[in-house]
Design a protein around this motif. Structure first.
Motif, PDB file in Angstrom:
ATOM      1  N   THR A  46       0.842  -1.193   0.000  1.00 46.44           N
ATOM      2  CA  THR A  46       0.000   0.000   0.000  1.00 46.44           C
ATOM      3  C   THR A  46       0.878   1.244   0.000  1.00 46.44           C
ATOM      4  OG1 THR A  46      -1.574  -1.229   1.334  1.00 46.44           O
ATOM      5  CG2 THR A  46      -1.893   1.137   1.181  1.00 46.44           C
ATOM      6  N   PRO A  47       0.579   2.203  -0.872  1.00 46.28           N
ATOM      7  CA  PRO A  47       1.385   3.440  -0.907  1.00 46.28           C
ATOM      8  C   PRO A  47       1.303   4.189   0.428  1.00 46.28           C
ATOM      9  CG  PRO A  47      -0.072   3.307  -2.817  1.00 46.28           C
ATOM     10  CD  PRO A  47      -0.443   2.189  -1.908  1.00 46.28           C
ATOM     11  N   SER A  48       2.345   4.948   0.715  1.00 45.24           N
ATOM     12  CA  SER A  48       2.421   5.625   2.006  1.00 45.24           C
ATOM     13  C   SER A  48       1.344   6.693   2.165  1.00 45.24           C
ATOM     14  CB  SER A  48       3.805   6.240   2.203  1.00 45.24           C
ATOM     15  OG  SER A  48       4.038   7.223   1.216  1.00 45.24           O
ATOM     16  N   ASN A  49       0.921   7.328   1.073  1.00 48.89           N
ATOM     17  CA  ASN A  49      -0.117   8.351   1.210  1.00 48.89           C
ATOM     18  C   ASN A  49      -1.466   7.723   1.569  1.00 48.89           C
ATOM     19  OD1 ASN A  49      -0.523   7.174  -1.273  1.00 48.89           O
ATOM     20  ND2 ASN A  49      -1.008   9.075  -2.330  1.00 48.89           N
ATOM     21  N   VAL A  50      -1.727   6.494   1.128  1.00 46.00           N
ATOM     22  CA  VAL A  50      -2.968   5.803   1.491  1.00 46.00           C
ATOM     23  C   VAL A  50      -2.931   5.415   2.968  1.00 46.00           C
ATOM     24  CG1 VAL A  50      -4.360   3.749   1.078  1.00 46.00           C
ATOM     25  CG2 VAL A  50      -3.366   4.974  -0.848  1.00 46.00           C
ATOM     26  N   ILE A  51      -1.784   4.950   3.427  1.00 48.70           N
ATOM     27  CA  ILE A  51      -1.636   4.601   4.841  1.00 48.70           C
ATOM     28  C   ILE A  51      -1.813   5.842   5.712  1.00 48.70           C
ATOM     29  CG2 ILE A  51      -0.003   3.776   6.587  1.00 48.70           C
ATOM     30  CD1 ILE A  51       1.112   1.914   4.425  1.00 48.70           C
ATOM     31  N   ARG A  52      -1.244   6.957   5.286  1.00 45.95           N
ATOM     32  CA  ARG A  52      -1.386   8.207   6.035  1.00 45.95           C
ATOM     33  C   ARG A  52      -2.855   8.619   6.101  1.00 45.95           C
ATOM     34  NH1 ARG A  52      -1.844  13.392   4.344  1.00 45.95           N
ATOM     35  NH2 ARG A  52      -1.445  12.685   2.232  1.00 45.95           N
ATOM     36  N   ASP A  53      -3.550   8.526   4.986  1.00 46.60           N
ATOM     37  CA  ASP A  53      -4.980   8.878   4.964  1.00 46.60           C
ATOM     38  C   ASP A  53      -5.793   7.966   5.871  1.00 46.60           C
ATOM     39  OD1 ASP A  53      -4.412  10.878   3.183  1.00 46.60           O
ATOM     40  OD2 ASP A  53      -5.092   9.764   1.403  1.00 46.60           O
ATOM     41  N   ARG A  54      -5.467   6.691   5.879  1.00 45.59           N
ATOM     42  CA  ARG A  54      -6.176   5.749   6.755  1.00 45.59           C
ATOM     43  C   ARG A  54      -5.960   6.098   8.217  1.00 45.59           C
ATOM     44  NH1 ARG A  54      -4.726  -0.108   4.063  1.00 45.59           N
ATOM     45  NH2 ARG A  54      -5.973   0.145   2.179  1.00 45.59           N
TER      46      ARG A  54
END
Length: 83
Positions: A46-54
């Motif tokens: 999973t890309p880091s920006n998706v993890i940050r958003d989660r």
């Protein structure tokens, strides 16, 4: 009094959504046939920006839940004194 029941229902629904959408963050946990808890290692691409958003969403729901319970406890005290 009806408001508190509706507010409780709405926030329990938000808590259910929080649980449903965040249960995959912690990885796969499976039970084997002999009922021992086994953690499987899964590579997360999973890309880091998706993890940050989660994580931001989890934080918002958590803060929202805390403030709901704080407001509900204050509301019940208000209801006892003024209604």
């Amino acid at each position: 009094m009806e408001f508190r029941f509706w507010a409780g229902w709405i926030f329990m629904f938000f808590g259910m959504l929080q649980f449903y959408f965040t249960q995959n963050i912690f990885g796969q946990v499976n039970f084997s046939t002999d009922k021992k808890l086994v953690k499987t290692d899964v590579v997360d691409n999973t890309p880091s920006n998706v993890i940050r958003d989660r994580m931001i969403v989890v934080f918002i729901f958590s803060v929202f839940t805390v403030f709901f319970w704080a407001a509900l406890s204050k509301l019940s005290g208000f209801h006892d004194y003024f209604c």
